[in-house]
Scaffold this motif. Sequence first.
Motif, PDB file in Angstrom:
ATOM      1  N   GLU A 241      -5.959   4.292  15.307  1.00 19.91           N
ATOM      2  CA  GLU A 241      -4.529   4.617  15.307  1.00 19.91           C
ATOM      3  C   GLU A 241      -3.799   3.620  14.407  1.00 19.91           C
ATOM      4  N   VAL A 242      -2.854   4.124  13.627  1.00 16.55           N
ATOM      5  CA  VAL A 242      -2.173   3.302  12.634  1.00 16.55           C
ATOM      6  C   VAL A 242      -0.663   3.391  12.849  1.00 16.55           C
ATOM      7  N   ASP A 243      -0.007   2.250  12.774  1.00 19.58           N
ATOM      8  CA  ASP A 243       1.457   2.201  12.840  1.00 19.58           C
ATOM      9  C   ASP A 243       2.000   2.283  11.410  1.00 19.58           C
ATOM     10  N   VAL A 244       2.633   3.416  11.098  1.00 19.90           N
ATOM     11  CA  VAL A 244       3.139   3.627   9.732  1.00 19.90           C
ATOM     12  C   VAL A 244       4.662   3.629   9.717  1.00 19.90           C
ATOM     13  N   THR A 245       5.278   2.911  10.664  1.00 20.92           N
ATOM     14  CA  THR A 245       6.737   2.866  10.728  1.00 20.92           C
ATOM     15  C   THR A 245       7.334   2.307   9.438  1.00 20.92           C
ATOM     16  N   ALA A 246       6.727   1.251   8.903  1.00 21.56           N
ATOM     17  CA  ALA A 246       7.256   0.645   7.673  1.00 21.56           C
ATOM     18  C   ALA A 246       7.209   1.635   6.521  1.00 21.56           C
ATOM     19  N   ILE A 247       6.123   2.371   6.399  1.00 20.70           N
ATOM     20  CA  ILE A 247       5.998   3.373   5.328  1.00 20.70           C
ATOM     21  C   ILE A 247       7.028   4.483   5.526  1.00 20.70           C
ATOM     22  N   TRP A 248       7.196   4.934   6.774  1.00 19.64           N
ATOM     23  CA  TRP A 248       8.147   6.012   7.063  1.00 19.64           C
ATOM     24  C   TRP A 248       9.564   5.619   6.612  1.00 19.64           C
ATOM     25  N   LYS A 249       9.993   4.413   6.988  1.00 17.25           N
ATOM     26  CA  LYS A 249      11.346   3.957   6.648  1.00 17.25           C
ATOM     27  C   LYS A 249      11.487   3.720   5.142  1.00 17.25           C
ATOM     28  N   TRP A 250      10.452   3.136   4.527  1.00 21.64           N
ATOM     29  CA  TRP A 250      10.501   2.861   3.080  1.00 21.64           C
ATOM     30  C   TRP A 250      10.620   4.153   2.285  1.00 21.64           C
ATOM     31  N   ARG A 251       9.804   5.140   2.626  1.00 20.29           N
ATOM     32  CA  ARG A 251       9.849   6.421   1.906  1.00 20.29           C
ATOM     33  C   ARG A 251      11.196   7.113   2.109  1.00 20.29           C
ATOM     34  N   ALA A 252      11.707   7.087   3.333  1.00 22.61           N
ATOM     35  CA  ALA A 252      12.994   7.729   3.594  1.00 22.61           C
ATOM     36  C   ALA A 252      14.104   7.111   2.744  1.00 22.61           C
ATOM     37  N   ARG A 253      13.989   5.831   2.456  1.00 22.25           N
ATOM     38  CA  ARG A 253      15.017   5.141   1.682  1.00 22.25           C
ATOM     39  C   ARG A 253      14.948   5.433   0.189  1.00 22.25           C
ATOM     40  N   ILE A 254      13.721   5.593  -0.359  1.00 24.04           N
ATOM     41  CA  ILE A 254      13.607   5.668  -1.824  1.00 24.04           C
ATOM     42  C   ILE A 254      13.233   7.061  -2.353  1.00 24.04           C
ATOM     43  N   LYS A 255      12.938   8.030  -1.466  1.00 27.06           N
ATOM     44  CA  LYS A 255      12.394   9.315  -1.945  1.00 27.06           C
ATOM     45  C   LYS A 255      13.375  10.085  -2.825  1.00 27.06           C
ATOM     46  N   ASP A 256      14.668  10.035  -2.504  1.00 27.47           N
ATOM     47  CA  ASP A 256      15.631  10.789  -3.317  1.00 27.47           C
ATOM     48  C   ASP A 256      15.756  10.197  -4.714  1.00 27.47           C
ATOM     49  N   ASP A 257      15.866   8.869  -4.792  1.00 27.30           N
ATOM     50  CA  ASP A 257      15.941   8.215  -6.106  1.00 27.30           C
ATOM     51  C   ASP A 257      14.664   8.452  -6.899  1.00 27.30           C
ATOM     52  N   PHE A 258      13.542   8.448  -6.212  1.00 26.16           N
ATOM     53  CA  PHE A 258      12.262   8.689  -6.881  1.00 26.16           C
ATOM     54  C   PHE A 258      12.242  10.077  -7.518  1.00 26.16           C
ATOM     55  N   GLN A 259      12.703  11.075  -6.774  1.00 28.27           N
ATOM     56  CA  GLN A 259      12.679  12.442  -7.308  1.00 28.27           C
ATOM     57  C   GLN A 259      13.636  12.594  -8.478  1.00 28.27           C
ATOM     58  N   ALA A 431      -6.368   1.302   7.482  1.00 30.98           N
ATOM     59  CA  ALA A 431      -5.265   1.093   8.421  1.00 30.98           C
ATOM     60  C   ALA A 431      -4.529  -0.213   8.129  1.00 30.98           C
ATOM     61  N   GLN A 432      -5.283  -1.259   7.816  1.00 31.09           N
ATOM     62  CA  GLN A 432      -4.658  -2.552   7.523  1.00 31.09           C
ATOM     63  C   GLN A 432      -3.768  -2.476   6.291  1.00 31.09           C
ATOM     64  N   TYR A 433      -4.229  -1.786   5.251  1.00 31.61           N
ATOM     65  CA  TYR A 433      -3.397  -1.627   4.054  1.00 31.61           C
ATOM     66  C   TYR A 433      -2.108  -0.877   4.379  1.00 31.61           C
ATOM     67  N   LEU A 434      -2.206   0.159   5.211  1.00 27.29           N
ATOM     68  CA  LEU A 434      -1.021   0.955   5.544  1.00 27.29           C
ATOM     69  C   LEU A 434      -0.041   0.169   6.417  1.00 27.29           C
ATOM     70  N   GLU A 435      -0.549  -0.588   7.373  1.00 28.85           N
ATOM     71  CA  GLU A 435       0.335  -1.329   8.271  1.00 28.85           C
ATOM     72  C   GLU A 435       0.964  -2.541   7.583  1.00 28.85           C
ATOM     73  N   ALA A 436       0.356  -3.028   6.508  1.00 30.37           N
ATOM     74  CA  ALA A 436       0.885  -4.184   5.780  1.00 30.37           C
ATOM     75  C   ALA A 436       1.802  -3.755   4.623  1.00 30.37           C
ATOM     76  N   TRP A 437       2.319  -2.535   4.700  1.00 34.84           N
ATOM     77  CA  TRP A 437       3.129  -2.002   3.598  1.00 34.84           C
ATOM     78  C   TRP A 437       4.350  -2.881   3.327  1.00 34.84           C
ATOM     79  N   ASP A 438       4.607  -3.137   2.041  1.00 36.52           N
ATOM     80  CA  ASP A 438       5.736  -3.956   1.608  1.00 36.52           C
ATOM     81  C   ASP A 438       6.990  -3.080   1.573  1.00 36.52           C
TER      82      ASP A 438
END
Length: 443
Positions: A241-259, A431-438
């Motif tokens: 099981e992986v905690d991807v909260t950091a990825i979820w919040k990061w993507r939500a913040r930058i996805k519109d600018d990225f597109q 999992a470690q790479y995903l949970e350590a997301w910057d």
Amino acid sequence: MAKFELKLPKMGESVAEATVTNWLKEVGDTIEMDEPVVEIATDKVDSEVPSEVEGVLIEKLFEADDVVQVGQTIAIIEIDGGSLDEETEPAPKEERVEIDHKEGRETEAVAEDAEQFVNAAKETTGAPAINNDGDRFYSPLVKNIAQQEGIAQDELDKISGTGLEGRVTKDDILKYVEARKSGKASVTTTKPEPTKTLEKPAPVSVNGEDEIIEMSRMGKMISKHMMASVQTSAHVQSFIEVDVTAIWKWRARIKDDFQKREGEKLTFTPIFMEAVAKTIRDFPMINISVDGDKIVKRKNINLGMAAALPDGNLIVPVIKNADQLNLVGMAKAVNDLASRARLGKLKPDDTQGGTYTVTNVGTFGSVMGTPIINQPQVGILALGAIRKVPAVIETPEGDFIGIRHKMFLSHSYDHRVVNGALGGQFVQRVAQYLEAWDVDRQV
């Protein structure tokens, strides 16, 4: 007027043949340059063969469901729409086919070569039909060799095979043909014992209210590949099981600018693919194949990405050298392959050369899965659905309950060559790479 031989083009390093599925042009039709003439299918993808010239189709050398080898002539096109009478007047003894003579070859020599080629193609299609209705399965290549050599069904059934479940391989039939020509074929005419132990499934009862649906060509191939994989690899699974909260919040913040900047959507898939590619570099013995009693260690990291087709089937296009792509490049590669898969525009090369596969079972809400390995690879990772769940959060001030975004990673691997430690460490590192997301990462 010259004639042009339309040949089956090369479609990837591991594709040697294709099956004709549908002719888009009929004899007498005018063809434009680059216009599709015939639809073909390999064991990986469907495709079209376009014309390299403008002209009129005057002969089809194969029919639907015929198997054609790469480089083999499949049709004859008359260039510039000239008639057969005009062609035969200056050279009455010439055959209808005349191939390219820019190299200065004599017309008669060209016609003689073309005649032999066309006759060989016609002999192949007119040979006794080989089917798989008996106890044994024959690959298209084996059936094609049998037809070319005039080997009938009952004779082929008696050849002993060294393949899976006693199947006749290419080497088996070539050795038999050689022995047959030398009069020593009797040594290989014993039917293999393994096939006698196989039990046919009991017939399915059907009543008048049931509907019988013919499986699609791709559905049949997928069925055979899945069964072959289960019979080949010792499947074992590890879950984490992986905690991807950091990825979820990061993507939500930058996805519109990225597109807006890149013209591409940023989904979670390229983020996960990037983590998998990095992990394969850490554990290169996941990036292998088994060849008999030898291990082939792959140099390139080519990630297969399972994609759904409109008809419900799956196809696995490949991102080549995935470890060399940054996140922008990975996102563009993922979106391009997924889009062309949905539109049926993938090329045979797009599905070749994969060394490890990722499948997103979470697309349909599945929390986890036990995916079947895509042969000849030794591992496949299933991405579960991302869910908001209550979780214990550890802090210096103590533990508390919070809402986190979590998912399961399901790793299937071949226990013949990948032990539990390697299989478990691999999915743990992803999992470690995903949970350590910057969360301050710039793209």
